[in-house]
Design an enzyme around this catalytic site. Structure first.
Site, PDB file in Angstrom:
ATOM      1  NE  ARG A 105      33.167  29.696 -14.333  1.00  0.00           N
ATOM      2  CZ  ARG A 105      32.507  29.951 -15.452  1.00  0.00           C
ATOM      3  NH1 ARG A 105      31.526  30.826 -15.444  1.00  0.00           N
ATOM      4  NH2 ARG A 105      32.828  29.356 -16.557  1.00  0.00           N
TER       5      ARG A 105
ATOM      6  CE  LYS B 174      36.280  18.906   5.916  1.00  0.00           C
ATOM      7  NZ  LYS B 174      36.659  17.504   6.149  1.00  0.00           N
TER       8      LYS B 174
ATOM      9  CD  GLU C  28      30.656  12.826  14.623  1.00  0.00           C
ATOM     10  OE1 GLU C  28      31.642  13.488  14.990  1.00  0.00           O
ATOM     11  OE2 GLU C  28      30.692  12.049  13.638  1.00  0.00           O
TER      12      GLU C  28
ATOM     13  CE  LYS D 249      33.583  20.925  11.593  1.00  0.00           C
ATOM     14  NZ  LYS D 249      32.748  20.089  10.733  1.00  0.00           N
TER      15      LYS D 249
ATOM     16  CD  GLU E 150      40.273  17.734   7.025  1.00  0.00           C
ATOM     17  OE1 GLU E 150      39.698  17.949   5.953  1.00  0.00           O
ATOM     18  OE2 GLU E 150      39.971  16.842   7.803  1.00  0.00           O
TER      19      GLU E 150
ATOM     20  NE  ARG F 119      37.547  21.192   8.886  1.00  0.00           N
ATOM     21  CZ  ARG F 119      36.772  21.964   8.099  1.00  0.00           C
ATOM     22  NH1 ARG F 119      37.259  23.033   7.528  1.00  0.00           N
ATOM     23  NH2 ARG F 119      35.521  21.656   7.897  1.00  0.00           N
TER      24      ARG F 119
ATOM     25  CG  ASN G 198      39.877  13.316  11.059  1.00  0.00           C
ATOM     26  OD1 ASN G 198      38.734  13.625  10.725  1.00  0.00           O
ATOM     27  ND2 ASN G 198      40.941  13.628  10.335  1.00  0.00           N
TER      28      ASN G 198
ATOM     29  CG  HIS H 124      35.774  10.366  12.536  1.00  0.00           C
ATOM     30  ND1 HIS H 124      35.535  10.818  13.815  1.00  0.00           N
ATOM     31  CD2 HIS H 124      34.721  10.786  11.793  1.00  0.00           C
ATOM     32  CE1 HIS H 124      34.395  11.499  13.831  1.00  0.00           C
ATOM     33  NE2 HIS H 124      33.875  11.492  12.620  1.00  0.00           N
TER      34      HIS H 124
ATOM     35  CG  HIS I 135      35.903   6.771   8.298  1.00  0.00           C
ATOM     36  ND1 HIS I 135      36.819   7.803   8.234  1.00  0.00           N
ATOM     37  CD2 HIS I 135      34.688   7.356   8.333  1.00  0.00           C
ATOM     38  CE1 HIS I 135      36.160   8.958   8.244  1.00  0.00           C
ATOM     39  NE2 HIS I 135      34.873   8.712   8.299  1.00  0.00           N
TER      40      HIS I 135
ATOM     41  CG  HIS J 120      29.501   9.053  10.751  1.00  0.00           C
ATOM     42  ND1 HIS J 120      30.707   8.586  10.253  1.00  0.00           N
ATOM     43  CD2 HIS J 120      29.777  10.231  11.386  1.00  0.00           C
ATOM     44  CE1 HIS J 120      31.659   9.451  10.571  1.00  0.00           C
ATOM     45  NE2 HIS J 120      31.124  10.450  11.247  1.00  0.00           N
TER      46      HIS J 120
HETATM   47  N1  LIG Z   1      30.356  18.833   5.649  1.00  0.00           N
HETATM   48  C1  LIG Z   1      30.838  18.357   6.762  1.00  0.00           C
HETATM   49  O1  LIG Z   1      31.740  18.934   7.363  1.00  0.00           O
HETATM   50  C2  LIG Z   1      30.247  17.101   7.306  1.00  0.00           C
HETATM   51  C3  LIG Z   1      30.535  16.718   8.618  1.00  0.00           C
HETATM   52  C4  LIG Z   1      29.939  15.567   9.114  1.00  0.00           C
HETATM   53  C5  LIG Z   1      29.078  14.817   8.328  1.00  0.00           C
HETATM   54  N2  LIG Z   1      28.829  15.222   7.039  1.00  0.00           N
HETATM   55  C6  LIG Z   1      27.917  14.443   6.189  1.00  0.00           C
HETATM   56  O2  LIG Z   1      26.632  14.410   6.790  1.00  0.00           O
HETATM   57  C7  LIG Z   1      25.938  13.271   6.309  1.00  0.00           C
HETATM   58  C8  LIG Z   1      25.170  12.624   7.449  1.00  0.00           C
HETATM   59  O3  LIG Z   1      24.253  13.544   7.951  1.00  0.00           O
HETATM   60  P1  LIG Z   1      23.016  13.113   8.873  1.00  0.00           P
HETATM   61  O4  LIG Z   1      23.494  12.192   9.916  1.00  0.00           O
HETATM   62  O5  LIG Z   1      22.349  14.364   9.258  1.00  0.00           O
HETATM   63  O6  LIG Z   1      22.140  12.189   7.906  1.00  0.00           O
HETATM   64  P2  LIG Z   1      20.907  12.519   6.935  1.00  0.00           P
HETATM   65  O7  LIG Z   1      21.031  13.846   6.327  1.00  0.00           O
HETATM   66  O8  LIG Z   1      20.775  11.347   6.045  1.00  0.00           O
HETATM   67  O9  LIG Z   1      19.664  12.546   7.946  1.00  0.00           O
HETATM   68  C9  LIG Z   1      19.274  11.370   8.601  1.00  0.00           C
HETATM   69  C10 LIG Z   1      17.782  11.057   8.364  1.00  0.00           C
HETATM   70  O10 LIG Z   1      16.984  11.934   9.164  1.00  0.00           O
HETATM   71  C11 LIG Z   1      16.020  12.593   8.345  1.00  0.00           C
HETATM   72  N3  LIG Z   1      15.767  13.878   8.987  1.00  0.00           N
HETATM   73  C12 LIG Z   1      16.539  14.979   8.964  1.00  0.00           C
HETATM   74  N4  LIG Z   1      16.052  15.909   9.793  1.00  0.00           N
HETATM   75  C13 LIG Z   1      14.940  15.398  10.342  1.00  0.00           C
HETATM   76  C14 LIG Z   1      14.009  15.879  11.298  1.00  0.00           C
HETATM   77  N5  LIG Z   1      14.167  17.068  11.897  1.00  0.00           N
HETATM   78  N6  LIG Z   1      12.952  15.086  11.624  1.00  0.00           N
HETATM   79  C15 LIG Z   1      12.822  13.858  11.066  1.00  0.00           C
HETATM   80  N7  LIG Z   1      13.683  13.330  10.186  1.00  0.00           N
HETATM   81  C16 LIG Z   1      14.730  14.102   9.821  1.00  0.00           C
HETATM   82  C17 LIG Z   1      16.702  12.671   7.013  1.00  0.00           C
HETATM   83  O11 LIG Z   1      15.794  12.929   5.972  1.00  0.00           O
HETATM   84  C18 LIG Z   1      17.345  11.287   6.939  1.00  0.00           C
HETATM   85  O12 LIG Z   1      16.378  10.320   6.602  1.00  0.00           O
HETATM   86  C19 LIG Z   1      26.981  12.367   5.677  1.00  0.00           C
HETATM   87  O13 LIG Z   1      26.813  12.377   4.278  1.00  0.00           O
HETATM   88  C20 LIG Z   1      28.311  13.010   6.037  1.00  0.00           C
HETATM   89  O14 LIG Z   1      29.287  12.817   5.051  1.00  0.00           O
HETATM   90  C21 LIG Z   1      29.395  16.335   6.535  1.00  0.00           C
HETATM   91 ZN   LIG Z   2      31.968  12.184  12.101  1.00  0.00          ZN
END
Ligand SMILES: NC(=O)c1ccc[n+]([C@@H]2O[C@H](COP(=O)([O-])OP(=O)(O)OC[C@H]3O[C@@H](n4cnc5c(N)ncnc54)[C@H](O)[C@@H]3O)[C@@H](O)[C@H]2O)c1
Ligand SMILES: [Zn+2]
Length: 362
Positions: free
Chosen positions: A119, A141, A183, A225, A235, A239, A243, A246, A250, A263
């Site tokens: 939990r 999130k 972003e 942010k 949200e 917040r 978007n 987006h 999307h 993305h």
């Molecule tokens: N929680 C939130 O508020 C929020 C906001 C935006 C996005 N997200 C989520 O984030 C995700 C996307 O994140 P991302 O773009 O970081 O993708 P990711 O985590 O898949 O990373 C991209 C690639 O880079 C590699 N990598 C990471 N750090 C590295 C480094 N320092 N050196 C070499 N390789 C490295 C990873 O292993 C992966 O292969 C999505 O699932 C999205 O939904 C969440």
């Molecule tokens: Zn985004």
């Protein structure tokens, strides 16, 4: 840049984001300083661990390490179950803390495991992609995908601490890094004329992850942010400005099966489309629209959209929940650094904007 601290306010407890070059190497000290329990379990993936594992193992001596497969397609409940099993095997208890080391996928998924194991156990995020540093690790999130869609299961679960080290970005694939920059630009256009002006001035240095300006820009994005999510954690309204870009973004990701665009790249197209709509309504001046487009384009070429019919994109936007009585909800730029949320974008208006930025006719 010396260490910067950005505080985030959350109903579940306030927490700091610490930002600075080399901070991850002193992770244990930072965790001790913030009284984050001594039983630490690192969750990462093999790609990140291959490059940074040695350094992080030294920075967090004695921590158990759990590796889950890399990639968005592994952001699932099955991976979370693997984390639970490994936590049990490691003898984790209520006092244990998960330290997530990786991109947004790892931060979201390890965060969800922390939110739900027993939990809720402590969570520290060490984001290693630009997207995770400016976005995924700010705002609490956490969650995973279902086969039916992205991020359908999750929670608001504030970490105890976020340790953001821009030196991680030096090993990031160039395309991942650039995707994160879109972003960053989003924050400038939607939230801060000052940031936009800085990005515009520094555009030539932005694409270089070793540039010292990056750390201060990350800090600016986190401040922006953090202020927004501190005022609207769940949200309810504020917040939504985040978007920007987006809605169309999307749709473009869905249309191409999440394969053609990172993305951030899809969001970049979305920002150009929203800006066209805004320009058509006189919400932004001609020269502002040009400046915005020029900044997006200066980061390099985006994957093309000419073969993606505007009508297909439109259909997907309509299928999204933001349609009320045939009118589309949209976050539009209103000048640089401000937005207006409107609910009366007509289909024809959006189609015209899509075509004018380069999507296919019919
Ligand atoms: N929680 C939130 O508020 C929020 C906001 C935006 C996005 N997200 C989520 O984030 C995700 C996307 O994140 P991302 O773009 O970081 O993708 P990711 O985590 O898949 O990373 C991209 C690639 O880079 C590699 N990598 C990471 N750090 C590295 C480094 N320092 N050196 C070499 N390789 C490295 C990873 O292993 C992966 O292969 C999505 O699932 C999205 O939904 C969440
Ligand atoms: Zn985004």
């Amino acid at each position: 840049m010396p260490q910067v601290r950005v505080d985030v306010h959350s109903a579940g407890g306030d927490y700091p984001i610490l930002i600075g070059d080399g901070l991850a190497d002193r992770a244990a000290e930072r965790l001790d300083e913030w009284r984050v329990g001594p039983r630490r379990v690192v969750v990462s993936n093999p790609v990140v661990w291959r490059v940074h594992g040695e350094r992080m193992a030294a920075a967090l001596p004695g921590a158990e390490v759990i590796l889950v497969p890399d990639g968005e397609r592994h952001k699932t409940l099955a991976s979370v179950a693997r984390i639970y099993d490994a936590l049990v095997r490691a003898g984790a208890d209520r006092g244990s803390v998960i330290v997530a080391v990786g991109g947004g996928v790892t931060c979201d998924m390890a965060g969800f495991a922390a939110a739900t194991f027993l939990r809720g156990i402590g969570l520290v995020q060490v984001p290693t992609t630009l997207l995770a540093q400016v976005d995924a690790s700010v705002g609490g999130k956490v969650g995973v995908n279902l086969a039916a869609g992205k991020n359908l299961v999750g929670a608001f679960y504030p970490p105890r601490l976020v340790v953001t080290d821009p030196l991680f970005l030096r090993t990031l694939p160039r395309r991942e890094y650039r995707a994160g920059l879109y972003e960053v630009i989003k924050y400038g256009i939607a939230c801060s004329a000052d940031l936009f002006a800085r990005l515009d001035r520094e555009a030539a240095r932005l694409t270089d992850p070793t540039s010292p300006v990056i750390a201060t820009i990350i800090a600016d994005c986190c401040r922006i942010k953090a202020a927004i999510v501190s005022a609207d954690e769940r949200e309810a309204g504020g917040r939504r400005v985040l978007n920007f870009g987006h809605t169309t973004g999307h749709a473009v990701e869905t249309l191409t099966g999440y394969r053609r665009f990172r993305h951030g790249e899809a969001v970049a197209w979305g920002m150009l489309v929203a800006s066209r709509v805004a320009a058509g309504r006189g919400l932004i001046a001609e020269d502002e629209g040009r400046a915005l487009k020029a900044l997006v384009m200066r980061l390099g070429p985006l994957p093309p959209v000419a073969d993606l019919p505007a009508d297909r994109v439109l259909d997907l936007v309509k299928r999204d929940k933001k349609v009320v009585d045939g009118s589309l909800h949209f976050v539009l730029p209103a000048g640089l650094g401000a937005t207006r949320i409107v609910d009366d974008v007509a289909e024809g208006e959006l189609r015209e904007a899509l075509v004018s930025v380069g999507f296919g006719q019919a």
